[in-house]
Design a protein around this motif. Structure first.
Motif, short mmCIF file in Angstrom:
data_model
loop_
_atom_site.label_atom_id
_atom_site.label_comp_id
_atom_site.label_asym_id
_atom_site.label_seq_id
_atom_site.Cartn_x
_atom_site.Cartn_y
_atom_site.Cartn_z
N VAL A 25 -7.25 -2.00 -7.47
CA VAL A 25 -6.68 -1.40 -8.68
C VAL A 25 -6.16 0.00 -8.42
N ASP A 26 -6.60 0.61 -7.32
CA ASP A 26 -6.19 1.98 -7.00
C ASP A 26 -4.89 1.98 -6.22
N LEU A 27 -3.82 1.52 -6.85
CA LEU A 27 -2.55 1.37 -6.15
C LEU A 27 -1.98 2.71 -5.71
N TRP A 28 -2.03 3.72 -6.57
CA TRP A 28 -1.46 5.01 -6.23
C TRP A 28 -2.22 5.67 -5.10
N GLY A 29 -3.52 5.53 -5.10
CA GLY A 29 -4.32 6.13 -4.04
C GLY A 29 -3.98 5.54 -2.68
N TYR A 30 -3.86 4.22 -2.63
CA TYR A 30 -3.52 3.56 -1.37
C TYR A 30 -2.07 3.86 -0.97
N ALA A 31 -1.20 4.01 -1.94
CA ALA A 31 0.19 4.33 -1.64
C ALA A 31 0.30 5.71 -1.00
N VAL A 32 -0.44 6.68 -1.53
CA VAL A 32 -0.44 8.02 -0.96
C VAL A 32 -1.05 8.01 0.44
N ALA A 33 -2.16 7.27 0.59
CA ALA A 33 -2.80 7.17 1.91
C ALA A 33 -1.85 6.58 2.94
N PHE A 34 -1.11 5.56 2.52
CA PHE A 34 -0.15 4.95 3.44
C PHE A 34 0.93 5.93 3.85
N LEU A 35 1.49 6.65 2.89
CA LEU A 35 2.59 7.57 3.18
C LEU A 35 2.15 8.69 4.12
N VAL A 36 0.96 9.22 3.88
CA VAL A 36 0.43 10.28 4.75
C VAL A 36 0.20 9.74 6.16
N ALA A 37 -0.44 8.57 6.25
CA ALA A 37 -0.71 7.98 7.56
C ALA A 37 0.59 7.63 8.28
N GLN A 38 1.54 7.07 7.55
CA GLN A 38 2.83 6.72 8.15
C GLN A 38 3.53 7.96 8.71
#
Length: 256
Positions: free
Chosen positions: A30-43
């Motif tokens: 359900v934490d879509l925004w959190g995972y989206a931010v984590a992905f962008l930072v890691a990427q």
């Protein structure tokens, strides 16, 4: 030079299987925004380690920086699964020396024959390391550490992500690694295909510049310009060209 898991042919397949699973991650949390931010930072940082770290800094020394940024680039390069900078440098220099020939590790027939099935990390290139080369490289503490303990940053980073959730491992490591590998292979293959892009200079290889791919690879797809002048930090050599990686280099210079 044998290193843990680096000569296993199943690694590319495993990466892309996990890539597929990672694409499902937004539907499993359900934490879509959190995972989206984590992905962008890691990427960002994983691509940073490959494009600016392995390639522009450790391989070609296109710019100078501080020990802090050296360590950031070295560790993120290893986490990207592109291999230690010392090994990556050896493989990449072979590409420049033998571009578009059977001895080129990024030449498509050679990749199909041994690189993709057996040598995703560049073991073939590592075997070509001379004693003089190693002696010179090992004077650099970052190169020395990442060559000897290449597995340690990966274990620590993925373990840290796993403390949050298995989805964090997928979006914070597997997905960025898969995307970065895909773009790296795209540059290696498409940018040497005469059906794509354009050339500015007369070089002995088939390298091309591909602007749309350049935006996705931090300027790395201005590949023909790079083959023309490998030591240039700015790969945009015409007024209508743009090199995102060079802009980031300038920011690093400011942040010293």
């Amino acid at each position: 030079m044998k290193t843990l898991f680096m000569d296993r042919g199943y690694i590319p397949l495993a990466i892309y299987v996990c890539f597929g699973l990672a694409l499902l991650t937004p539907f499993l949390s359900v934490d879509l925004w959190g995972y989206a931010v984590a992905f962008l930072v890691a990427q960002f940082f994983i691509a940073f380690g490959v494009a600016l770290g392995n390639h522009r800094y450790f391989c070609h020394r296109q710019f100078k920086t501080t020990p802090f940024w050296e360590w950031v680039m070295g560790l993120t390069a290893v986490i990207s699964l592109h291999g230690p900078p010392a090994m990556w440098r050896m493989s990449h220099m072979a590409h420049h020396k033998h571009a578009d020939s059977e001895e080129d590790p990024l030449y498509l027939p050679a990749m199909v024959k041994w690189r993709i099935p057996h040598d995703i990390y560049g073991i073939h290139a590592a075997k070509g390391m001379t004693r003089a080369y190693l002696k010179r490289i090992l004077k650099d503490p970052v190169m020395r550490f990442t060559l000897k303990y290449h597995w340690l940053p990966i274990v620590l980073y993925t373990s840290l992500l796993a403390l949050f959730s298995w989805q964090a491992v997928l979006v914070g490591w597997v997905l960025p690694v898969a995307i970065t590998h895909t773009l790296s292979y795209a540059v290696a293959l498409i940018n040497h295909n005469p059906r794509f892009g354009y050339r500015n200079f007369d070089t002995p290889d088939k390298s091309r510049n591909i602007p749309w791919l350049s935006w996705l690879t931090w300027g790395e797809a201005m590949h023909h310009n790079h083959h023309y002048r490998a030591g240039a930090s700015n790969l945009a050599m015409k007024t209508n060209e743009f090199d995102l990686g060079y802009q980031l280099i300038k920011l690093i210079q400011i942040a010293k």
